[in-house]
Enzyme design. Sequence first.
Site, PDB file in Angstrom:
ATOM      1  CE1 TYR A   1      -3.178  -2.710   0.097  1.00 38.54           C
ATOM      2  CE2 TYR A   1      -3.857  -2.280   2.191  1.00 38.54           C
ATOM      3  CZ  TYR A   1      -3.955  -3.032   1.410  1.00 38.54           C
ATOM      4  OH  TYR A   1      -5.188  -3.728   1.510  1.00 38.54           O
TER       5      TYR A   1
ATOM      6  N   PRO B   1     -15.759  -3.464   1.554  1.00 38.22           N
ATOM      7  CG  PRO B   1     -16.117  -3.103   3.856  1.00 38.22           C
ATOM      8  CD  PRO B   1     -15.051  -3.094   2.689  1.00 38.22           C
TER       9      PRO B   1
ATOM     10  N   GLY C   1     -17.940  -1.753  -1.454  1.00 36.22           N
ATOM     11  CA  GLY C   1     -17.647  -1.829  -2.889  1.00 36.22           C
ATOM     12  C   GLY C   1     -17.906  -0.673  -3.990  1.00 36.22           C
TER      13      GLY C   1
END
Length: 294
Positions: A58, A217, A219
């Site tokens: 990341y 979660p 999306g």
Amino acid sequence: MHTRTLGNDTVGRHEVGAVGLGLMTFDQTGAQPRQQLLDTISSALDAGVTLFDTADAYGPGDDVGADAQGANETLVAGLLDELGVRDRVLLATKAGHVRTAGGGWATDGSPEHLDSAVDASLQRLGVDQIALWQHHRPDPHVDYIDTLGALKQVYDSGRVAMVGLSNAGPQQIRQAHDVLGDALVSVQNQFSPAFRSSHAEIDACAELGLAFLAWSPLGGLSGAKGLADKHPAFAEVAGEVAVSAQQVALAWELAQSPTVIPIPGAKRPESISDSARAADLTLDDAQLARLDAG
């Protein structure tokens, strides 16, 4: 906040907030104001969020290339130290993805890479042992059993307390459990109203006593309009219970199985505060059935 269990009797059971915090967004789209990020962490902790998730791959996403490797880990470690809250956080990271020129991503599941990657993460995070170390994604060029063997060797070395998988299928989860035993505690896969094909992985986690960490979660549909456009039932239920559509989405995911722990990304305090409230939102059977349908 209600809690869920990560771990087992062998490696230790950890009660973590039922909603976690994904840290990728802290610097994925460029530098955010440091005080904003400090406030986001503080708000998360105040709301009962204790599982924080980063990865060695990341970092900034625009034409930074290999220089992004480890940037998020370094940033997060500095923020936690500045706030003095290390003891309040279960910090998870990952290895197995590498950044390439032009902001791209590649996989490296070789034992040599994973062994060096965990040492680099330990140094960047400033810890003697990583609480939860996850294999980021299967490498199509490396036999998965060789990758699993490397994860077992790293665990046996004491450098990590618990091991997790990410982006793994049911067969790979069971194979990993055979190799790692109780060292394996979690699987982090995509799951959201827009991406619902992870039920087999959720079932495997429930069968094996593993936590299922749902990444992305929301999306990309965290706003009420986005959810209404593609999944109007979520916006409708949100109106009925007078909360945000994203809270309804996270509460629906939590209702799928006691193993599920959503880890929404957030880089603003109000975002994680809103998401955290989903842990205490109870939807009735009729509402859940409507959300299951669409």
